[in-house]
Write a protein that holds these residues in place. Structure first.
Motif, PDB file in Angstrom:
ATOM      1  N   ASN A 132       0.757  -1.276  -0.049  1.00 62.23           N
ATOM      2  CA  ASN A 132      -0.149  -0.026  -0.044  1.00 62.23           C
ATOM      3  C   ASN A 132       0.893   1.245   0.049  1.00 62.23           C
ATOM      4  OD1 ASN A 132      -2.430  -1.407  -0.110  1.00 62.23           O
ATOM      5  ND2 ASN A 132      -2.382  -1.712   2.253  1.00 62.23           N
ATOM      6  N   ILE A 133       0.862   2.080  -0.901  1.00 64.20           N
ATOM      7  CA  ILE A 133       1.539   3.325  -1.046  1.00 64.20           C
ATOM      8  C   ILE A 133       0.611   4.404  -0.296  1.00 64.20           C
ATOM      9  CG2 ILE A 133       2.433   4.855  -2.614  1.00 64.20           C
ATOM     10  CD1 ILE A 133       3.300   2.827  -4.832  1.00 64.20           C
ATOM     11  N   LEU A 134       1.171   4.948   0.665  1.00 63.31           N
ATOM     12  CA  LEU A 134       0.171   5.792   1.436  1.00 63.31           C
ATOM     13  C   LEU A 134       0.331   7.343   1.040  1.00 63.31           C
ATOM     14  CD1 LEU A 134       0.867   4.189   5.041  1.00 63.31           C
ATOM     15  CD2 LEU A 134      -0.881   3.627   3.547  1.00 63.31           C
ATOM     16  N   ARG A 135       1.442   7.547   0.531  1.00 64.19           N
ATOM     17  CA  ARG A 135       1.827   8.798   0.063  1.00 64.19           C
ATOM     18  C   ARG A 135       2.313   8.958  -1.124  1.00 64.19           C
ATOM     19  NH1 ARG A 135       4.961  10.960   5.113  1.00 64.19           N
ATOM     20  NH2 ARG A 135       5.566  12.693   3.631  1.00 64.19           N
ATOM     21  N   PRO A 136       2.266   9.925  -2.197  1.00 66.12           N
ATOM     22  CA  PRO A 136       2.936  10.033  -3.277  1.00 66.12           C
ATOM     23  C   PRO A 136       4.439   9.639  -3.237  1.00 66.12           C
ATOM     24  CG  PRO A 136       1.204  11.504  -3.304  1.00 66.12           C
ATOM     25  CD  PRO A 136       1.445  10.995  -1.956  1.00 66.12           C
ATOM     26  N   ILE A 137       5.011   8.763  -4.117  1.00 64.64           N
ATOM     27  CA  ILE A 137       6.576   8.798  -4.403  1.00 64.64           C
ATOM     28  C   ILE A 137       6.788   9.303  -5.735  1.00 64.64           C
ATOM     29  CG2 ILE A 137       8.418   7.037  -4.315  1.00 64.64           C
ATOM     30  CD1 ILE A 137       6.886   5.579  -2.297  1.00 64.64           C
ATOM     31  N   LEU A 138       7.531  10.173  -5.971  1.00 63.92           N
ATOM     32  CA  LEU A 138       7.495  10.868  -7.309  1.00 63.92           C
ATOM     33  C   LEU A 138       9.173  11.019  -7.946  1.00 63.92           C
ATOM     34  CD1 LEU A 138       5.202  13.704  -6.538  1.00 63.92           C
ATOM     35  CD2 LEU A 138       4.479  11.729  -7.992  1.00 63.92           C
ATOM     36  N   VAL A 191       2.240  11.618 -13.794  1.00 64.71           N
ATOM     37  CA  VAL A 191       1.112  12.329 -12.991  1.00 64.71           C
ATOM     38  C   VAL A 191       0.189  13.108 -13.933  1.00 64.71           C
ATOM     39  CG1 VAL A 191       0.517  14.055 -11.235  1.00 64.71           C
ATOM     40  CG2 VAL A 191       2.590  12.633 -10.992  1.00 64.71           C
ATOM     41  N   THR A 192      -0.833  12.824 -14.030  1.00 69.44           N
ATOM     42  CA  THR A 192      -1.810  13.640 -15.086  1.00 69.44           C
ATOM     43  C   THR A 192      -2.190  14.915 -14.581  1.00 69.44           C
ATOM     44  OG1 THR A 192      -3.966  12.501 -14.017  1.00 69.44           O
ATOM     45  CG2 THR A 192      -2.729  11.298 -15.614  1.00 69.44           C
ATOM     46  N   ARG A 193      -2.856  15.521 -15.380  1.00 70.97           N
ATOM     47  CA  ARG A 193      -3.205  17.085 -15.286  1.00 70.97           C
ATOM     48  C   ARG A 193      -4.400  17.056 -14.091  1.00 70.97           C
ATOM     49  NH1 ARG A 193      -4.592  20.737 -20.095  1.00 70.97           N
ATOM     50  NH2 ARG A 193      -2.435  20.371 -20.450  1.00 70.97           N
ATOM     51  N   LYS A 194      -5.227  16.188 -14.248  1.00 71.54           N
ATOM     52  CA  LYS A 194      -6.194  15.847 -13.322  1.00 71.54           C
ATOM     53  C   LYS A 194      -5.787  15.822 -11.795  1.00 71.54           C
ATOM     54  CE  LYS A 194     -10.787  13.157 -12.225  1.00 71.54           C
ATOM     55  NZ  LYS A 194     -11.419  12.292 -12.872  1.00 71.54           N
ATOM     56  N   GLU A 195      -4.879  14.768 -11.529  1.00 72.18           N
ATOM     57  CA  GLU A 195      -4.204  14.363 -10.365  1.00 72.18           C
ATOM     58  C   GLU A 195      -3.583  15.648 -10.051  1.00 72.18           C
ATOM     59  OE1 GLU A 195      -3.320   9.643 -10.734  1.00 72.18           O
ATOM     60  OE2 GLU A 195      -1.899  11.122 -11.486  1.00 72.18           O
ATOM     61  N   ALA A 196      -2.955  16.496 -10.926  1.00 76.34           N
ATOM     62  CA  ALA A 196      -2.134  17.627 -10.280  1.00 76.34           C
ATOM     63  C   ALA A 196      -2.725  18.738  -9.835  1.00 76.34           C
ATOM     64  CB  ALA A 196      -1.187  18.153 -11.197  1.00 76.34           C
ATOM     65  N   ALA A 197      -4.260  18.567 -10.474  1.00 77.23           N
ATOM     66  CA  ALA A 197      -5.220  19.671  -9.886  1.00 77.23           C
ATOM     67  C   ALA A 197      -5.897  19.470  -8.586  1.00 77.23           C
ATOM     68  CB  ALA A 197      -6.117  19.844 -11.122  1.00 77.23           C
ATOM     69  N   GLY A 227      -1.290  15.405  -3.071  1.00 74.02           N
ATOM     70  CA  GLY A 227       0.353  15.286  -3.145  1.00 74.02           C
ATOM     71  C   GLY A 227       0.824  15.470  -4.426  1.00 74.02           C
ATOM     72  N   TYR A 228       0.161  15.498  -5.454  1.00 77.10           N
ATOM     73  CA  TYR A 228       0.550  15.619  -6.721  1.00 77.10           C
ATOM     74  C   TYR A 228       0.573  17.006  -7.262  1.00 77.10           C
ATOM     75  CZ  TYR A 228      -0.194  10.587  -7.018  1.00 77.10           C
ATOM     76  OH  TYR A 228      -0.155   9.328  -6.666  1.00 77.10           O
ATOM     77  N   GLU A 229       0.258  17.933  -6.677  1.00 73.19           N
ATOM     78  CA  GLU A 229      -0.068  19.296  -6.955  1.00 73.19           C
ATOM     79  C   GLU A 229       1.264  19.914  -7.318  1.00 73.19           C
ATOM     80  OE1 GLU A 229      -0.657  18.368  -3.981  1.00 73.19           O
ATOM     81  OE2 GLU A 229      -2.249  19.184  -3.086  1.00 73.19           O
ATOM     82  N   ASN A 230       1.413  20.739  -8.759  1.00 70.49           N
ATOM     83  CA  ASN A 230       2.640  20.955  -9.279  1.00 70.49           C
ATOM     84  C   ASN A 230       3.460  19.990  -9.838  1.00 70.49           C
ATOM     85  OD1 ASN A 230       1.660  23.781  -8.903  1.00 70.49           O
ATOM     86  ND2 ASN A 230       2.380  23.322  -6.917  1.00 70.49           N
ATOM     87  N   HIS A 231       3.164  18.495  -9.938  1.00 64.79           N
ATOM     88  CA  HIS A 231       3.999  17.564 -10.385  1.00 64.79           C
ATOM     89  C   HIS A 231       3.596  16.923 -11.673  1.00 64.79           C
ATOM     90  CE1 HIS A 231       6.627  17.462  -6.578  1.00 64.79           C
ATOM     91  NE2 HIS A 231       5.281  17.687  -6.013  1.00 64.79           N
ATOM     92  N   GLU A 278       5.600  14.136 -14.131  1.00 65.06           N
ATOM     93  CA  GLU A 278       6.566  13.644 -13.212  1.00 65.06           C
ATOM     94  C   GLU A 278       6.149  11.915 -13.093  1.00 65.06           C
ATOM     95  OE1 GLU A 278       8.398  15.126  -9.529  1.00 65.06           O
ATOM     96  OE2 GLU A 278       7.972  17.112 -10.075  1.00 65.06           O
ATOM     97  N   ASP A 279       7.347  11.298 -12.872  1.00 66.14           N
ATOM     98  CA  ASP A 279       7.222   9.911 -12.569  1.00 66.14           C
ATOM     99  C   ASP A 279       6.491   9.719 -11.209  1.00 66.14           C
ATOM    100  OD1 ASP A 279       7.861   8.900 -15.162  1.00 66.14           O
ATOM    101  OD2 ASP A 279      10.131   8.928 -14.783  1.00 66.14           O
ATOM    102  N   LYS A 280       5.454   8.828 -11.112  1.00 67.85           N
ATOM    103  CA  LYS A 280       5.082   8.359  -9.893  1.00 67.85           C
ATOM    104  C   LYS A 280       5.034   6.931  -9.594  1.00 67.85           C
ATOM    105  CE  LYS A 280      -0.213   7.829 -10.978  1.00 67.85           C
ATOM    106  NZ  LYS A 280      -1.260   8.276 -10.818  1.00 67.85           N
ATOM    107  N   ALA A 281       5.185   6.510  -8.518  1.00 66.78           N
ATOM    108  CA  ALA A 281       5.330   4.731  -8.314  1.00 66.78           C
ATOM    109  C   ALA A 281       3.997   4.364  -8.090  1.00 66.78           C
ATOM    110  CB  ALA A 281       6.238   4.585  -7.257  1.00 66.78           C
ATOM    111  N   VAL A 282       3.783   3.255  -8.769  1.00 68.22           N
ATOM    112  CA  VAL A 282       2.290   2.472  -8.738  1.00 68.22           C
ATOM    113  C   VAL A 282       2.610   1.097  -8.590  1.00 68.22           C
ATOM    114  CG1 VAL A 282       1.000   4.291  -9.745  1.00 68.22           C
ATOM    115  CG2 VAL A 282       1.895   2.345 -11.066  1.00 68.22           C
TER     116      VAL A 282
END
Length: 375
Positions: free
Chosen positions: A255-261, A282-288, A293-297, A300-304
């Motif tokens: 379980n990834i609890l917080r974004p890893i970028l 990271v998609t535009r929708k997630e960054a918005a 935790g994805y704001e302004n990212h 960028e690569d994120k771990a899933v």
């Protein structure tokens, strides 16, 4: 005492998880039994058991089977594993009559090597025709209890000689000598009585792998033996075990609890076996989304988590400070990933079904004992 409330779906799911921490393992004990949780009924119900039970096959070949067994207790899964290893009947060489053995291998070592060779044959004959062999008593004729329905005869007669047709100056020993190596393919099956009905043509009893090396010979050396095969189980001797291995492991949970970028995501990916963790943008929708935790990212690569089943739960990610509080590892206590490797006499999926049949037979025997004692 505080009033009882019905647990949520998330709480029920959490009860299935064994916690994997950096240096400890938590919540390892089973809790699904009556009285453990106040106000909840966990008495056994066959209907509930059927609803929770599921089997998913991941890979299936005659020699290799991988599947998930979900919804059973560890005691049931382990009973099936132990039955697979030691309680399913197979055919193996039990007695070796040595007529001549002038090789460098001692008679007892040769007999042991022959006994460990796995054999195959017609499934109907192995399952239904051949029965258990009973050894003769002290002083009795050693062949008094040998019949076509419990004893299979084999022979091995190989002698190494010089190859008279070898070219002058030849240095390859395989070309200079005839029968320098004795292989499993040199073992000859001789059907007796009704055995020809069940073990003929493609169904004849033969080594699973004909290229198993038994011995090396030099000119003048000879191996001539007669062998008797009988049915047995792995608890008597490992040669009767139908599996090379039968094992299971619990389904990993990541379980990834917080974004890893960014670079952390790439490092996090390397903490796991290949294919477990994937990288996505990271998609535009997630960054918005505020608070995600994805704001302004964006971009960028994120771990899933890609495929948790491939994880070996090495806990490598818990050794790095940058991932502290961002990931939680666990295992599902009722999700068993089985691996069965057949030695070849039975197909791997047949072995699993046979283990269930043996377990059912044990349960029926226990039921009769309980009924008898209750009278």
């Amino acid at each position: 005492m505080s009033p009882h409330r019905t647990p949520s779906a998330a709480e029920l799911e959490q009860r299935r998880i064994i916690g994997i921490n950096a240096e400890t393992v938590t919540h390892g004990a089973s809790t699904d039994f009556p009285g453990h949780y106040y106000g909840e009924d966990h008495s056994f119900s066959i209907e509930e058991f059927k609803r929770n039970l599921s089997i998913e096959v991941h890979h299936n070949t005659p020699h290799d089977l991988s599947f998930s067994l979900v919804g059973v207790d560890a005691s049931i899964a382990n009973a099936l594993r132990r039955i697979l290893i030691s309680e399913i009947e197979t055919l193996a060489i039990e007695t070796v009559f040595v007529e001549d053995n002038t090789s460098v291998i001692h008679d007892e070592v040769l007999s042991h090597r022959l006994g460990l060779i796995p054999f195959k044959g017609g499934k109907e004959g192995l399952r239904d025709f051949l029965k258990e062999y009973k050894k003769p008593g002290p002083g009795e004729d050693p062949f008094a209890t040998s019949f076509d329905w419990n004893t299979v005869s084999l022979s091995l007669n190989v002698e190494c000689t010089y190859n008279q047709d070898a070219e002058e100056g030849e240095t390859d020993l395989d070309m200079l000598h005839n029968n320098r190596s004795v292989y499993a393919r040199d073992i000859v099956f001789a059907p007796n009585g009704r055995q020809a009905e069940y073990f003929s043509g493609e169904n004849a009893i033969a080594p699973v792998n004909p290229d198993i090396l038994i011995a090396k010979l030099r000119p003048g050396q000879r191996i001539a033996v007669e062998m008797h095969m009988h049915k047995g189980v792995g608890s008597d001797h490992a040669k009767f075990s139908p599996v090379a291995t039968a094992s299971y492991r619990l389904m990993p949970v990541i379980n990834i609890l917080r974004p890893i970028l960014g670079d952390d995501a790439k490092k996090f990916q390397k903490c796991f076996p290949e294919g477990v963790i994937g990288l996505e943008k990271v998609t535009r929708k997630e960054a918005a989304q505020v608070g995600s935790g994805y704001e302004n990212h964006e971009g960028e690569d994120k771990a899933v988590v890609k495929d948790a089943m491939k994880d070996t739960v090495s806990r490598e990610c818990l050794r790095h400070a940058e991932f502290e509080g961002k990931v939680k590892l666990g295992r599902k206590r009722d999700h068993f990933i089985f691996g069965i490797e057949s030695t070849g006499q039975w197909d791997s999926d047949e072995l699993f079904l046979e283990s269930i049949r043996v377990l059912k037979k044990k349960c029926l025997a226990m039921e009769r004992q309980v009924v008898f004692m209750a009278r």
